[in-house]
Design an enzyme around this catalytic site. Structure first.
Site, PDB file in Angstrom:
ATOM      1  CB  SER A 185      -0.883   0.014   1.246  1.00 46.05           C
ATOM      2  OG  SER A 185      -0.069   0.100   2.399  1.00 46.05           O
ATOM      3  N   GLY A 193      -5.287  -0.175   5.505  1.00 48.88           N
ATOM      4  CA  GLY A 193      -5.808  -0.915   6.670  1.00 48.88           C
ATOM      5  C   GLY A 193      -7.085  -0.377   7.281  1.00 48.88           C
ATOM      6  CB  CYS A 213       0.624  -5.209   1.568  1.00 49.82           C
ATOM      7  SG  CYS A 213      -0.744  -4.317   2.321  1.00 49.82           S
ATOM      8  CG  ASN A 214       1.040  -8.570   7.080  1.00 45.74           C
ATOM      9  OD1 ASN A 214       2.026  -7.847   6.972  1.00 45.74           O
ATOM     10  ND2 ASN A 214       1.114  -9.792   7.540  1.00 45.74           N
ATOM     11  CB  THR A 215      -3.849  -4.673   4.639  1.00 41.53           C
ATOM     12  OG1 THR A 215      -3.236  -4.273   5.868  1.00 41.53           O
ATOM     13  CG2 THR A 215      -5.296  -4.263   4.639  1.00 41.53           C
ATOM     14  CB  CYS A 239       1.259  -3.879   9.571  1.00 41.60           C
ATOM     15  SG  CYS A 239       1.302  -2.434   8.465  1.00 41.60           S
ATOM     16  CG  HIS A 245       3.561   0.743   6.462  1.00 41.25           C
ATOM     17  ND1 HIS A 245       2.850  -0.006   5.565  1.00 41.25           N
ATOM     18  CD2 HIS A 245       3.744   1.969   5.878  1.00 41.25           C
ATOM     19  CE1 HIS A 245       2.601   0.739   4.481  1.00 41.25           C
ATOM     20  NE2 HIS A 245       3.137   1.929   4.653  1.00 41.25           N
TER      21      HIS A 245
HETATM   22  N1  DGL Z   1       1.780  -2.407   4.851  1.00 44.15           N
HETATM   23  C1  DGL Z   1       0.475  -2.868   5.011  1.00 44.15           C
HETATM   24  C2  DGL Z   1       0.348  -4.178   5.753  1.00 44.15           C
HETATM   25  O1  DGL Z   1       1.270  -4.932   5.765  1.00 44.15           O
HETATM   26  C3  DGL Z   1      -0.706  -1.985   5.096  1.00 44.15           C
HETATM   27  C4  DGL Z   1      -0.658  -0.709   5.812  1.00 44.15           C
HETATM   28  C5  DGL Z   1      -1.829   0.185   5.419  1.00 44.15           C
HETATM   29  O2  DGL Z   1      -1.813   0.671   4.302  1.00 44.15           O
HETATM   30  O3  DGL Z   1      -2.733   0.370   6.249  1.00 44.15           O
HETATM   31  O4  DGL Z   1      -0.683  -4.496   6.299  1.00 44.15           O
END
Ligand code: DGL
Length: 255
Positions: free
Chosen positions: A8, A40, A70-72, A181, A183
């Site tokens: 993201s 997210g 990206c986990n989301t 996440c 980030h």
């Molecule tokens: N980096 C993202 C993750 O791993 C999403 C962060 C976001 O955009 O809310 O979930």
């Protein structure tokens, strides 16, 4: 051919950093959808649409594999992406299994920091039901961390006071903090500083990259090059040419 990375925003750079350490000779194309971050706090449908758009873009750029860093986006879309595309797709998974294994004998609990959408998605819920048989896993969304990261604000009073504000009072009951996440590993230093000793902070980045390496090897897709590979950065579909921004990305991936 390239290995495509998608997030993201800039969080996926924390995964790219591990990939570069393991496979420096590969060519990478990184797509951060920073214009649309954060994901997210959006709906599942909105995240799916943004993810499919980004992956369509990467699919047109000669990729031999894709990392949904990206986990989301992984929670919301990876299964359908795999059904649509022929190239191998590696997603993220919060490191619940090793965290539960490590803590279940010690009486300590596990705190999972992730986005609100990841935490409520079925994928994450099933992961927890599968491994958390003793109910030691707690969940905590941390949306502002994504906003701080997108401003390259990884430390300092604002970040510290936000983290202190959201951390549970009884933090000593935790043995492991799972960063669910991509980030969040960007805040590793400040987390180590504010958390009591004795709490391990873990993420799934290295595991994901091991998996990527094994998969590329098994499919004979590892690059035969011996020199340093090339990385191109795209921000929401536009190639990043601003030297100052590229330097900020490079500071993350080569640190
Ligand atoms: N980096 C993202 C993750 O791993 C999403 C962060 C976001 O955009 O809310 O979930």
């Amino acid at each position: 051919m390239n290995i495509g990375f998608f997030d993201s925003g800039i969080g996926g750079l924390s995964v790219l950093r591990e990939a570069l350490a393991a496979m420096p000779n590969e060519d990478y194309i990184y797509y951060g959808d920073s214009e649309n971050a954060p994901y997210g706090t959006k709906t599942r449908e909105a995240v799916r649409e943004l993810t499919f758009n980004a992956v369509r873009f990467l699919a047109g750029h000669d990729i031999k594999a894709l990392v949904v860093a990206c986990n989301t986006a992984t929670s919301a879309a990876v299964r359908d992406l795999r059904a649509k595309y022929d190239f191998p797709i590696v997603g993220m998974e919060p490191a619940i299994k090793p965290a539960v294994e490590k803590n279940s004998g010690s009486g300590k609990r596990v705190l999972t920091l992730a986005t609100a959408l990841t935490l409520k998605e079925k994928k994450f819920q099933s992961l927890v039901s599968k491994f958390d048989t003793k109910h030691i896993v707690d969940m905590l969304p941390a949306p502002k961390l994504v906003e701080f990261a997108e401003k390259f604000n990884f430390k300092g009073p604002e970040v510290e006071s936000y983290l202190k504000e959201i951390m549970p009072d009884n933090i000593d009951q935790y043995g492991t903090l799972v960063l669910g996440c991509t980030h969040f590993p960007l805040f590793r230093k400040v987390l180590d500083e504010i958390l009591p000793d004795g709490i391990d902070v873990i993420d799934g980045n290295r595991g994901t990259v091991h998996y990527l390496y094994d998969m590329l090897k098994a499919k004979n897709l590892l690059s035969p090059n011996t020199g340093k590979g090339h990385i191109s950065f795209f921000k929401s579909g536009v190639q990043v040419r601003d030297r100052a921004l590229i330097e900020k990305y490079e500071k993350i991936i080569y640190s």
